[in-house]
Design a protein around this motif. Structure first.
Motif, PDB file in Angstrom:
ATOM      1  N   ARG A  14       0.838  -1.211   0.000  1.00 26.60           N
ATOM      2  CA  ARG A  14       0.000   0.000   0.000  1.00 26.60           C
ATOM      3  C   ARG A  14       0.869   1.256   0.000  1.00 26.60           C
ATOM      4  O   ARG A  14       0.605   2.209  -0.752  1.00 26.60           O
ATOM      5  N   LEU A  15       1.920   1.248   0.814  1.00 32.80           N
ATOM      6  CA  LEU A  15       2.825   2.390   0.853  1.00 32.80           C
ATOM      7  C   LEU A  15       3.589   2.527  -0.457  1.00 32.80           C
ATOM      8  O   LEU A  15       3.771   3.633  -0.975  1.00 32.80           O
ATOM      9  N   ARG A  16       4.055   1.387  -0.993  1.00 33.20           N
ATOM     10  CA  ARG A  16       4.797   1.421  -2.257  1.00 33.20           C
ATOM     11  C   ARG A  16       3.961   2.023  -3.373  1.00 33.20           C
ATOM     12  O   ARG A  16       4.434   2.847  -4.164  1.00 33.20           O
ATOM     13  N   ASP A  17       2.704   1.610  -3.449  1.00 35.23           N
ATOM     14  CA  ASP A  17       1.848   2.072  -4.536  1.00 35.23           C
ATOM     15  C   ASP A  17       1.548   3.569  -4.441  1.00 35.23           C
ATOM     16  O   ASP A  17       1.214   4.207  -5.446  1.00 35.23           O
ATOM     17  N   LYS A  18       1.678   4.137  -3.245  1.00 30.96           N
ATOM     18  CA  LYS A  18       1.475   5.574  -3.062  1.00 30.96           C
ATOM     19  C   LYS A  18       2.782   6.356  -3.166  1.00 30.96           C
ATOM     20  O   LYS A  18       2.784   7.588  -3.027  1.00 30.96           O
ATOM     21  N   GLY A  19       3.884   5.653  -3.404  1.00 29.36           N
ATOM     22  CA  GLY A  19       5.176   6.306  -3.475  1.00 29.36           C
ATOM     23  C   GLY A  19       5.725   6.725  -2.134  1.00 29.36           C
ATOM     24  O   GLY A  19       6.618   7.569  -2.052  1.00 29.36           O
ATOM     25  N   HIS A  20       5.220   6.092  -1.041  1.00 29.50           N
ATOM     26  CA  HIS A  20       5.661   6.430   0.309  1.00 29.50           C
ATOM     27  C   HIS A  20       6.756   5.475   0.779  1.00 29.50           C
ATOM     28  O   HIS A  20       6.884   4.364   0.257  1.00 29.50           O
TER      29      HIS A  20
END
Length: 233
Positions: free
Chosen positions: A122-128
């Motif tokens: 989830r974080l990866r997909d948001k660029g976080h």
């Protein structure tokens, strides 16, 4: 003599095979996607000719000795295992050429990088940043270090069983970036120190665990790591 407001925690350390002394740990580095098949199962193709290794870190306070019970962590429904060869440095260095990188090595251990996969993705997909997915309490599991000063492991089976069933199996020769290359690359960014620990990446076959599961991993010529997943924290 320094006076503290409260008692500071004990330094992070690792057991050493054949010794009562423990190895003090400085930092924990983790290499992402360092086996082609694992990168592919994560939806990524690695072209070594045009890429460099990438890393994330965990706080040394999250180290957990082999054989312990790790409570299933909060805020995840997809807690994954990742079996890895762990390299431990016994000497420091900065901008170290790959051909001299072996001189920094103290020894090796078998380790597990436990991951909140749903949170990480989830974080990866948001660029976080991945911190909440990776920097999990007790998630840097490590067996006893086998001293092998100056030795570079270039082959040997790495395997993980969950409840007696093999889930991961590969050979260290399948690493995309060798340990020499990893040490040389990391030393471009950091003044590496004794006690720096490098989790070198996981093979394909990562997957979820549940409370009650028992994990047993082995690296040929190095040792074992074991873990039991406890009830939710």
């Amino acid at each position: 003599m320094t006076t503290y407001l409260w008692t500071p925690p004990a330094p992070a350390s690792l057991a050493v095979q054949g010794s009562d002394a423990r190895l003090p740990v400085h930092r924990l580095f983790f290499v992402g996607r360092n086996y082609h098949a694992h990168a592919q199962e994560m939806g990524v193709t690695i072209d070594k000719a045009s890429a460099r290794p990438f890393y994330f870190t965990k706080s040394p306070v999250h180290l957990l000795d082999s054989g312990q019970v790790l409570p299933y962590p909060p805020e995840t429904h997809n807690f994954h295992y990742e079996m890895e060869l762990v390299a431990v440095l016994g000497q420091g260095g900065f901008r170290v050429p790959a051909e001299r990188a072996h001189g920094l090595i103290y020894g090796y251990a078998a380790g597990l990088d436990m991951t909140r996969r749903d949170v990480q993705l989830r974080l990866r997909d948001k660029g976080h940043p991945w911190c909440l997915g990776k920097d999990v309490e007790g998630s840097a599991v490590c067996g006893a270090v086998r001293p092998l000063p100056g030795t570079v492991l270039e082959q040997g089976e790495i395997v993980l069983e969950v409840n007696g069933t093999v889930r991961q199996r590969a050979d260290l020769s399948q690493l995309i970036w060798s340990l020499r290359e990893l040490i040389a690359d990391l030393s471009q960014f950091y003044h590496l120190q004794p006690g720096d620990v490098i989790y070198t990446g996981t093979p394909e076959g990562v997957g979820p665990v549940q409370p009650g599961d028992r994990l047993l991993g082995r690296v040929a010529g190095v040792g074992e790591v074991s873990l039991t997943i406890g009830a939710a924290a």
